[in-house]
Design a protein around this motif. Structure first.
Motif, PDB file in Angstrom:
ATOM      1  N   ASP A   5      33.312  48.034  37.611  1.00  0.00           N
ATOM      2  CA  ASP A   5      34.480  47.817  37.767  1.00  0.00           C
ATOM      3  C   ASP A   5      35.524  48.877  37.848  1.00  0.00           C
ATOM      4  O   ASP A   5      36.875  47.920  38.164  1.00  0.00           O
ATOM      5  N   SER A  31      35.692  37.338  44.059  1.00  0.00           N
ATOM      6  CA  SER A  31      34.230  37.089  42.418  1.00  0.00           C
ATOM      7  C   SER A  31      35.043  37.815  41.454  1.00  0.00           C
ATOM      8  O   SER A  31      36.513  38.438  41.427  1.00  0.00           O
ATOM      9  N   ARG A  32      34.214  37.809  40.366  1.00  0.00           N
ATOM     10  CA  ARG A  32      34.773  38.278  39.523  1.00  0.00           C
ATOM     11  C   ARG A  32      34.421  40.039  38.924  1.00  0.00           C
ATOM     12  O   ARG A  32      34.937  40.040  37.948  1.00  0.00           O
ATOM     13  N   PRO A  86      40.761  32.241  44.977  1.00  0.00           N
ATOM     14  CA  PRO A  86      40.709  32.663  43.745  1.00  0.00           C
ATOM     15  C   PRO A  86      41.654  31.529  42.705  1.00  0.00           C
ATOM     16  O   PRO A  86      41.233  30.869  41.508  1.00  0.00           O
ATOM     17  N   PRO A  91      39.769  31.438  37.394  1.00  0.00           N
ATOM     18  CA  PRO A  91      40.948  32.662  36.247  1.00  0.00           C
ATOM     19  C   PRO A  91      39.530  34.288  37.210  1.00  0.00           C
ATOM     20  O   PRO A  91      38.508  33.730  36.126  1.00  0.00           O
ATOM     21  N   GLY A  92      40.141  34.865  37.083  1.00  0.00           N
ATOM     22  CA  GLY A  92      39.336  36.134  37.216  1.00  0.00           C
ATOM     23  C   GLY A  92      38.593  36.441  38.302  1.00  0.00           C
ATOM     24  O   GLY A  92      37.997  37.415  38.599  1.00  0.00           O
ATOM     25  N   VAL A  93      39.171  35.205  39.466  1.00  0.00           N
ATOM     26  CA  VAL A  93      38.259  35.827  40.407  1.00  0.00           C
ATOM     27  C   VAL A  93      39.752  36.757  41.542  1.00  0.00           C
ATOM     28  O   VAL A  93      40.615  36.557  41.561  1.00  0.00           O
ATOM     29  N   HIS A  94      38.648  37.542  42.159  1.00  0.00           N
ATOM     30  CA  HIS A  94      40.335  38.853  42.838  1.00  0.00           C
ATOM     31  C   HIS A  94      38.631  39.430  44.629  1.00  0.00           C
ATOM     32  O   HIS A  94      37.686  38.902  44.082  1.00  0.00           O
ATOM     33  N   TRP A 121      38.999  48.017  44.723  1.00  0.00           N
ATOM     34  CA  TRP A 121      39.667  46.607  44.515  1.00  0.00           C
ATOM     35  C   TRP A 121      40.758  46.006  45.321  1.00  0.00           C
ATOM     36  O   TRP A 121      41.540  46.944  45.805  1.00  0.00           O
TER      37      TRP A 121
END
Length: 149
Positions: A5, A31-32, A86, A91-94, A121
Motif C-alpha cells: 500500500d 478496493s481497499r 467507493p 469506507p476505505g475503497v479507493h 494510488w
C-alpha cells in the motif's frame, strides 16, 4: 520490506494518462488496496460468492478503434464509469492503478487480472478531473451503475 500500500500517488489525470500512453496492460481497481488484495489474489462474485481467478479490474488501455482520439478522454471515461464504487462498496475503497495479465472475465464481463504490479494510488482529484473532462464532451453518458431492487 515496504507494504504494497506504500505506493506513489497519481495526482493528475495527465500523470495517469502519461502512464497509460507509455505502458501496456494498465488497469484501475477500486478496493481497499493492494495489501488486502494481494493476500488472496482473487475477487469474489458478489451475487454467488464464487471465487474468481484473478482480481476484477477495469482496463485503462486504449482500444484500437479509438484511433487517434485523445487518450486523456479515454482514461477519464474509464475512471468516470466506475466512480460510484467507493460509495457503493463502503469506507476505505479507493482507486489504484496496476499492471497485470488478464486471466479471464468476471460475471460483469470485467477483466480478471493476475501477476499484479501495483503502480500507484489514484488521488480523488484525478476522479474530479475525469468528471470535468466527461462534462466537456458533446455526448452524454453516466457512470455504470445498477440500482438495487
Amino acid at each position: 520490506m515496504s507494504s504494497p500500500d506504500e505506493l506513489p500517488v497519481l495526482r493528475t489525470l495527465e500523470e495517469l494518462t502519461g502512464l497509460v500512453e507509455r505502458r501496456g496492460s494498465m488497469y484501475v481497481r477500486w478496493s481497499r488496496g493492494p495489501a488486502a488484495d494481494l493476500e488472496s489474489l482473487s475477487s469474489t462474485d458478489d451475487l454467488t460468492g464464487v471465487p474468481l481467478p484473478g482480481l476484477s479490474a477495469n482496463s485503462l488501455d486504449v482500444e484500437p478503434w479509438w484511433d487517434n482520439r485523445p487518450v486523456r478522454v479515454w482514461v477519464a471515461r474509464r475512471l468516470y464509469d466506475y466512480a460510484h464504487l467507493p460509495r457503493d462498496k463502503g469506507p476505505g475503497v479507493h482507486p489504484w492503478a496496476l499492471r497485470g495479465q488478464e486471466s479471464g472475465r468476471g460475471p460483469d464481463n470485467e477483466p480478471l487480472v493476475q501477476d499484479i504490479e501495483p503502480v500507484g494510488w489514484i488521488d480523488a482529484r484525478v476522479i474530479e478531473e475525469a468528471a470535468e473532462e466527461v462534462a466537456r464532451q458533446e455526448g452524454g453518458w453516466g457512470p455504470l451503475r445498477r440500482e438495487g431492487r
